[in-house]
Design a protein around this motif. Structure first.
Motif, mmCIF file in Angstrom:
data_model
loop_
_atom_site.group_PDB
_atom_site.id
_atom_site.type_symbol
_atom_site.label_atom_id
_atom_site.label_comp_id
_atom_site.label_asym_id
_atom_site.label_seq_id
_atom_site.Cartn_x
_atom_site.Cartn_y
_atom_site.Cartn_z
ATOM 1 N N LEU A 4 -83.526 -33.646 -25.307
ATOM 2 C CA LEU A 4 -84.321 -32.694 -26.074
ATOM 3 C C LEU A 4 -85.149 -33.477 -27.069
ATOM 4 O O LEU A 4 -84.652 -34.224 -27.864
ATOM 5 C CB LEU A 4 -83.365 -31.747 -26.794
ATOM 6 N N ASP A 5 -86.463 -33.195 -26.981
ATOM 7 C CA ASP A 5 -87.376 -33.827 -27.915
ATOM 8 C C ASP A 5 -87.529 -32.880 -29.088
ATOM 9 O O ASP A 5 -88.126 -31.802 -28.987
ATOM 10 C CB ASP A 5 -88.713 -34.076 -27.207
ATOM 11 N N LEU A 6 -86.940 -33.250 -30.140
ATOM 12 C CA LEU A 6 -86.869 -32.396 -31.312
ATOM 13 C C LEU A 6 -88.246 -32.157 -31.899
ATOM 14 O O LEU A 6 -88.571 -31.020 -32.271
ATOM 15 C CB LEU A 6 -85.952 -33.052 -32.348
ATOM 16 N N ALA A 9 -90.011 -29.732 -29.680
ATOM 17 C CA ALA A 9 -89.431 -28.397 -29.787
ATOM 18 C C ALA A 9 -89.895 -27.737 -31.073
ATOM 19 O O ALA A 9 -90.216 -26.535 -31.098
ATOM 20 C CB ALA A 9 -87.917 -28.469 -29.731
ATOM 21 N N LYS A 10 -89.953 -28.506 -32.152
ATOM 22 C CA LYS A 10 -90.407 -27.961 -33.427
ATOM 23 C C LYS A 10 -91.866 -27.544 -33.322
ATOM 24 O O LYS A 10 -92.253 -26.476 -33.823
ATOM 25 C CB LYS A 10 -90.242 -28.996 -34.537
ATOM 26 N N GLU A 12 -93.465 -26.736 -30.629
ATOM 27 C CA GLU A 12 -93.513 -25.563 -29.741
ATOM 28 C C GLU A 12 -93.086 -24.325 -30.517
ATOM 29 O O GLU A 12 -93.678 -23.256 -30.367
ATOM 30 C CB GLU A 12 -92.578 -25.807 -28.558
ATOM 31 N N LEU A 13 -92.039 -24.435 -31.325
ATOM 32 C CA LEU A 13 -91.553 -23.302 -32.119
ATOM 33 C C LEU A 13 -92.607 -22.871 -33.121
ATOM 34 O O LEU A 13 -92.796 -21.672 -33.372
ATOM 35 C CB LEU A 13 -90.262 -23.662 -32.857
#
Length: 172
Positions: A4-6, A9-10, A12-13
């Protein structure tokens, strides 16, 4: 499995959050706009109802005023009639008093004695029993007939004749 690429993901969120925020703002704006339309419609309806209530109250007030005016006029007519009848009564009583006084004056001078005696004999016949009435005037009797020519009876007849013969005096 992939790690998971944090950071991705952030990001994207944030994109999804931004989209959700834009959607929420748009939806809130639509709700506010709809609420404004609903409030305006409710206000328009309330004004319409207030006008209807005001018009109904005004109509009821006018109807009540007309009813009260009819009652007031009826009371005024009745009061006027009472006053007119009272005045008529006073006039008749005064006329009767004056007639009685004049008859009494003429009786005292002897002016009426022969006239009333002659009248009684004409009404009852020559064999009539004729005498002086208490208070003045004459009365007579013959057989079953009786005639009252007392001053009180003569005054009362004069008042009755006047009352019956001049009703136009009392009409406007």
């Amino acid at each position: 499995m992939r790690a998971l690429d944090l950071a991705a993901a952030k990001a994207e969120l944030r994109t999804v959050g931004s989209a959700l925020l834009v959607d929420a703002k748009d939806e809130a704006a639509e709700w506010l706009e709809a609420a404004g339309r609903d409030a305006e419609a409710a206000l328009t309806e309330a004004r319409k109802q207030a006008n209807e209530i005001r018009e109904a109250a005004a109509a009821a007030g006018r109807a009540d005023a007309r009813r009260r005016e009819r009652i007031r006029r009826g009371e005024a007519r009745r009061a006027a009639r009472r006053i007119r009848l009272s005045a008529q009564q006073e006039v008749c009583e005064e006329f009767g008093t004056r007639v009685r006084a004049e008859l009494e004056r003429r009786w005292r001078t002897g002016e009426l004695t022969g006239l009333l005696d002659e009248c009684a004999r004409r009404l009852l016949g020559e064999g009539a029993e004729i005498g002086e009435a208490p208070g003045g005037g004459m009365t007579g009797r013959a057989g079953g007939k009786h005639v009252d020519l007392s001053l009180d009876a003569l005054a009362a007849r004069a008042v009755e004749r006047v009352e019956g013969s001049v009703p136009h005096l009392w009409t406007p």
